[in-house]
Design an enzyme around this catalytic site. Structure first.
Site, mmCIF file in Angstrom:
data_model
loop_
_atom_site.group_PDB
_atom_site.id
_atom_site.type_symbol
_atom_site.label_atom_id
_atom_site.label_comp_id
_atom_site.label_asym_id
_atom_site.label_seq_id
_atom_site.Cartn_x
_atom_site.Cartn_y
_atom_site.Cartn_z
ATOM 1 N N CYS A 217 0.836 -1.204 0.000
ATOM 2 C CA CYS A 217 0.000 0.000 0.000
ATOM 3 C C CYS A 217 0.872 1.256 0.000
ATOM 4 C CB CYS A 217 -0.935 -0.007 1.210
ATOM 5 S SG CYS A 217 -2.012 1.428 1.306
ATOM 6 N N CYS B 249 -0.463 4.128 2.160
ATOM 7 C CA CYS B 249 -0.278 3.908 3.601
ATOM 8 C C CYS B 249 1.180 4.104 4.002
ATOM 9 C CB CYS B 249 -0.673 2.482 3.990
ATOM 10 S SG CYS B 249 -2.237 1.941 3.318
ATOM 11 N N ASP B 250 2.105 3.621 3.196
ATOM 12 C CA ASP B 250 3.495 3.500 3.644
ATOM 13 C C ASP B 250 4.493 4.403 2.916
ATOM 14 O OD1 ASP B 250 2.705 1.572 5.452
ATOM 15 O OD2 ASP B 250 3.025 -0.075 4.047
#
Ligand SMILES: Cc1cc2nc3c(=O)[nH]c(=O)nc-3n(C[C@H](O)[C@H](O)[C@H](O)COP(=O)(O)OP(=O)(O)OC[C@H]3O[C@@H](n4cnc5c(N)ncnc54)[C@H](O)[C@@H]3O)c2cc1C
Length: 311
Positions: A136, A139-140
């Site tokens: 992701c 997300c990261d």
């Protein structure tokens, strides 16, 4: 005994639905899962820092966020069963929801069984998951690990193109590894990545192992045409090879799209069966974020509450 509301799945969507439904005195019963379709607590149980869930200015560990949501749902009276649902019957009301151990009848059901990011299961993947390997980018991507280093993205569709473009904000260079000799991404996305000076496409390339020390340092790539092997020094490897929605037990009863996601109607979380709603990643292949899952969990609980009051 017939329950008013059963919630299947205990990720952000399930717990948010439970909190709203419990506060509305629907006394929800939740199957929080066990082994099928991930872990009790959902996908965030497999990550470390969550930096984009509102309300946590310093970030929060994924498992801790899920523990808090669980406690909040319990505090308002949600009943939890730590087991997988293995069978449902939505043909008549009350609906039947069954695990291996028990069979529950319920007037209404909210499905929050999520989706699983597909992985390649290459050598070294477990070791570097959350330490260089991710599924992701949104997300990261901001993780310090990925700042100003070269990164590889695997995939050839729109998601891979989007992840690659997104990561150019942080990485010094993005290597897009495409298994075949063509991209499945839309024309517009293809043009954007083909013309991006930070993106290099590797055709017919597939990672087969990951290497490093505490964090990822390099991957081994296999050419899919002549099987030759090469090394690529990267600090990040992002899988963008799709997700599998956890909908196998609903097939044949609920309308699913061609990828297996539950179809919901318009702005609501209603499925094709009155009295059954779907929230979170199980019905969303676009946003796939904890906060959007929680948002649709809230919607599903409010819709269920109104529907139960009227029916
Ligand atoms: C590694 C990783 C890091 C991520 N980081 C972030 C982040 O930083 N920020 C962010 O916003 N999003 C992040 N995401 C995405 C986020 O985790 C998901 O969007 C979110 O968890 C979706 O919530 P959900 O409730 O729809 O489903 P899930 O979290 O997938 O939960 C599904 C639940 O259903 C249960 N279940 C499945 N099948 C059954 C069954 N048959 N019976 C009973 N229960 C069942 C599972 O056990 C699980 O509890 C990340 C995802 C991953 C994989």
């Amino acid at each position: 005994m017939v329950e008013q509301l059963v919630i299947i799945g205990s990720g952000p969507a399930g717990f948010t639905a439970a909190i709203y439904a419990a506060r509305a005195q629907l006394y929800p019963l939740m199957f929080e899962g066990f082994q099928q379709g991930g872990l009790p607590g959902g996908q965030l149980m497999t990550t470390t820092e969550v930096e984009n869930f509102p309300g946590f200015s310093q970030g929060i560990q994924g498992p801790e966020l899920m523990r808090e949501m669980r406690q909040q749902a319990i505090r308002w009276g949600t009943k939890l069963i730590t087991d997988d649902v293995v069978r449902v019957d939505f043909r008549q009301r009350p609906f039947t929801i069954a695990s291996e151990e028990m069979e529950i009848l319920s007037q209404a059901v909210i499905i929050c069984t999520g989706a699983l990011a597909k992985r390649l299961h290459i050598q070294g993947e477990e070791q570097f998951w959350n330490n260089g390997i991710s599924a992701c980018a949104i997300c990261d991507g901001t993780n310090p690990l990925f700042q100003d280093v070269e990164i590889a993205v695997v995939g050839g569709g729109d998601s891979a193109a989007e992840e690659a473009l997104y990561l150019t904000k942080y990485a010094s260079k993005v290597h897009l590894l495409v298994r075949s000799n063509r991209l499945r991404a839309s024309k517009v996305m293809q043009e954007r990545i083909l013309n991006h000076d930070k993106i290099q496409i590797h055709w017919q390339a597939l990672p087969i192992s990951a290497h490093g020390d505490e964090v990822l340092r390099s991957i081994t790539i296999q050419d899919q045409k002549d099987q030759t092997i090469s090394e690529l020094a990267v600090g990040g490897l992002f899988y963008a090879i799709g997700h599998t929605p956890n909908t196998q037990i609903f097939a044949g009863q609920l309308e699913l799209d061609e990828q297996g996601y539950i179809k919901t109607s318009g702005k609501s979380t209603a499925t094709n069966i009155a009295g059954v709603w779907a929230a979170g990643d199980v019905q969303d292949h676009l946003y796939r974020q904890a906060v959007t899952a929680a948002g649709t969990g809230c919607m599903a609980a409010l819709e269920a509450e109104r529907w139960l009051a009227e029916s």
